[in-house]
Design an enzyme around this catalytic site. Structure first.
Site, short mmCIF file in Angstrom:
data_model
loop_
_atom_site.label_atom_id
_atom_site.label_comp_id
_atom_site.label_asym_id
_atom_site.label_seq_id
_atom_site.Cartn_x
_atom_site.Cartn_y
_atom_site.Cartn_z
N THR A 239 0.93 -1.36 0.44
CA THR A 239 0.08 0.15 0.16
C THR A 239 0.67 1.21 0.66
OG1 THR A 239 -2.05 -0.91 1.18
CG2 THR A 239 -1.59 1.44 1.69
N PHE A 240 1.74 1.55 1.00
CA PHE A 240 2.59 2.91 0.91
C PHE A 240 3.26 3.05 -0.65
CE2 PHE A 240 0.40 3.11 4.61
CZ PHE A 240 0.76 4.87 6.03
#
Length: 695
Positions: A239-240
């Protein structure tokens, strides 16, 4: 004997009593002149008495020696000579006249007449020559003065002209900018809108979720807009790193957020994505994200929970930043986005500089990713979560339609990665590959970046792991500086660990502190999380989505573009709001170039990839389980879960059969009984708060 006529010359006014200020100036010498030439009173000593004046006129003798008359007549002609004193005085007067600016011949003659000087032919010639020289000098001086005056006038006119030209140019530029700005403003009937884009990220929304018959809004949105069959994430597909790649257009190795967790050897600190005290320091985040690019160019931005947006930058901050709240209901996100669009713009009455209407709204939706981890991407529960996300998008599009903004505001829907189903049979024990006591830091998950305690041990440990996995097809082992695949773009940063173990999609590595793999298999324990991502970004199970519609995408409805990687999203969003992007790794720019329509006969079929086999010894799924299916035919849950039934108890198998039956009944009711609503096991949990946050 003829009588000599006596000519009377009018007496000149005495210089001591001038009749005007000009005359006073004319007759009064300066102190310097008085010293050199004598005063005016001295000049008129010979005229102090009427007798003396008469003597001078007639040439008669007086007390002293005889003086030749100035105006004696002989044969009708005036004769006379200058005395030395008279010549000197006349010369002084001429010099004073020049010094005082007298430029006319009359002034000189007046002085000579005052003294009664006779104008003999010789003197007249001499006087004429002097006059000519004086006149020539005066003419030269006059011309010089005129040239100076004209030069000054031309300089002043040039300065004024240049000023007017600059003023006119500035006016034209200002007018052109205003005209260009006004040309980009579009009215919805009540307000003027500059180029505006809503960017929605559905975390963990796998590309084939569109083919399950659960997303009527998204499918209609695709028909109205432009999209590829899928968008590729960047490696590692977590995600990040991917959200910040979409925000900056940079590979993770370039912007520095190389994982959800990683170690920085330079500052000797660890980044951990769910810990704000460790992850929200500006030093972790490189590049220039969308919100900074836009704000730097005076385009206001609102960011709703986008990963990385809460990092404080003292120089450039978005107009609005909403902190992460994993339990926020989706309807609240719709209200928040609409509230920003309802604010007055700069051209509207009631505009408030402290509450500007944003031109870019970036919103993050974590629900699909959270339930994908918790239940798995093929679970019954995830079906409802997918529906909820689709409903939320429907609320946004409906809000735009109510405000007459459908054709004014761009809407772009993306996801950051896909999801793969995990299983206890697809676990690898870390201790079987390397001794954890030799490792100082482990970065990432489910991929493992190893940092040995001794840098000299990297080569030895690499060879050891290669030897132990030579008969395994479910992992890849790489050295960052030696054989890391170039397509990963995952080597040019010291935050990337030197040694990597990367499992294949659906597999996971665990250490004994998290679980003993052999014991878990014997007991039939279920491995959590049920869904995982982070694998090879080009694997079909990791595919993301991109769909766009609006004035920045003037294409035929249902247009299809070739798949592209998410590094290009940054440029696309910048172009949609008319800002210049910062340097980045993306090259794709607007307008997009369609290769056809999704309905064309040569369009690839909708692909629903199957999960990997349960173990290396388990037979591969039958071809029917992995072939492409249309939205009405796809049953990936049934296909995948059937493979798992071999390792389930009879009760587990029965429970799965019941779930499949429920789904079939629900679909049957919707198809044959319009308006009826089937009972979905996940519906009651769709709105619950406290969804599990995971990368």
């Amino acid at each position: 004997m003829s009588t000599m006529r006596r000519e009377t010359i009018p007496r000149a006014p005495a210089p001591e009593s001038p009749t005007s200020a000009d005359e006073q100036t004319l007759y009064e010498p300066s102190s310097d002149e008085s010293d050199e030439y004598g005063t005016e009173e001295d000049d008129h000593d010979l005229l102090e008495s009427e007798d003396e004046r008469e003597r001078l006129l007639t040439g008669s003798k007086g007390k002293g020696k005889a003086v030749a008359g100035l105006f004696n007549r002989k044969d009708g002609k005036e004769t006379g000579t200058y005395s030395d004193e008279q010549k000197t005085k006349a010369k002084r007067r001429r010099n004073r006249a020049k010094r005082r600016g007298q430029s006319s011949e009359e002034s000189t003659l007046m002085y000579e007449m005052e003294e009664g000087i006779s104008l003999s032919s010789d003197s007249l010639v001499s006087s004429s020559d002097g006059d000519e020289k004086r006149l020539e000098g005066m003419n030269i001086q006059s011309k010089t003065q005129k040239r100076r005056v004209w030069r000054r006038v031309l300089i002043y006119l040039s300065v004024i002209g240049l000023f007017l030209i600059l003023l006119f140019a500035a006016y034209r530029v200002s007018k052109s900018r205003h005209t260009a700005s006004a040309a980009t403003l579009v009215s919805n009937g009540t307000s003027l809108f500059a180029p505006t884009t809503i960017l929605i990220s559905l975390d963990g929304f796998r590309a084939d979720f569109l083919y399950r018959g659960l997303t009527p809004t998204l499918n209609k949105f695709i028909e109205e807009g432009i999209s590829p069959k899928y968008m590729l994430p960047s490696f590692p597909s977590v995600t990040f790193p991917n959200h910040y790649t979409m925000a900056t257009g940079l590979y993770p190795e370039a912007h520095g957020v190389v994982g959800n967790t990683f170690w920085d050897p330079d500052i000797q600190k660890e980044f951990y994505y769910t810990d704000p005290t460790r992850s929200l320091q500006a030093s972790w985040w490189g590049g220039e994200p969308l919100w900074q690019t836009a704000e730097r160019q005076n385009v206001r931005v609102a960011v709703h929970m986008w990963p990385g947006s809460e990092v404080h930058n003292p120089d450039i901050q978005p107009a609005y930043v909403d902190k992460y709240n994993g339990s926020e209901v989706l309807s609240r996100k719709v209200e928040r986005i609409m509230s920003w669009l309802d604010l007055p713009g700069p051209e509207d009455m009631g505009f408030n500089m402290d509450q500007p209407r944003p031109q870019l709204i970036a919103a993050y939706v974590p629900n699909v990713d959270g339930d994908g981890h918790k239940y798995g991407p093929n679970s019954t529960e995830i079906r409802q979560t997918i529906k909820d996300a689709d409903t939320m998008l429907g609320g946004i599009l409906e809000g735009l339609q109510m405000r007459n903004l459908t054709d004014i505001v761009n809407v772009v829907v993306v996801s950051d990665h896909g999801m793969a189903t995990t299983d206890t049979s697809r676990l690898i024990q870390l201790e079987d590959l390397v001794d954890p006591t030799e490792i100082e830091h482990i970065d990432g998950w489910p991929h493992y970046g190893l940092r040995p305690k001794k840098a000299s041990d990297v080569e030895r440990l690499h060879k050891q792991i290669i030897d132990k996995t030579q008969n395994m097809t479910n992992v890849e082992v790489y050295l960052r500086d030696k054989d890391m695949p170039e397509r990963y773009h995952f080597s040019q940063n010291e935050r990337i660990a030197p040694l990597w173990i990367i499992p294949k999609a659906g597999w996971a590595i665990v250490d004994k502190s998290s679980g003993n793999v052999e014991e878990m298999k014997k007991k039939g324990e279920v491995y959590h999380p049920r869904g995982v991502h982070g694998y090879d970004h080009e694997h079909p199970l990791m595919r993301a989505i991109f769909v766009a519609r609006g004035p920045a995408f003037p294409h035929k409805p249902n247009s299809r573009v070739e798949p592209f990687q998410n590094i290009h999203l940054y440029n696309i969003i910048c172009d949609s709001i008319s800002v210049s992007p910062a340097p980045n790794n993306g090259t794709l720019r607007l307008p997009l170039k369609p290769v056809g329509l999704h309905t064309d006969s040569n369009t690839p079929a909708n692909e629903t990839p199957s999960d990997p086999p349960l173990s290396s010894s388990t037979p591969l799924p039958s071809p029917s389980a992995s072939t492409s299916a249309s939205p009405t035919q796809s049953t990936p849950a049934a296909a995948t879960q059937s493979g798992e039934a071999h390792h389930m108890s009879w009760w587990q198998a029965l429970a799965h059969k019941a779930q499949h039956m429920e789904e079939w009944v629900d679909q049957f009711l919707k198809t044959h009984m319009p308006g009826a609503k089937g009972k979905d096991k996940g519906e009651a949990e769709g709105e619950e708060n406290g969804k599990e946050e995971s990368g």
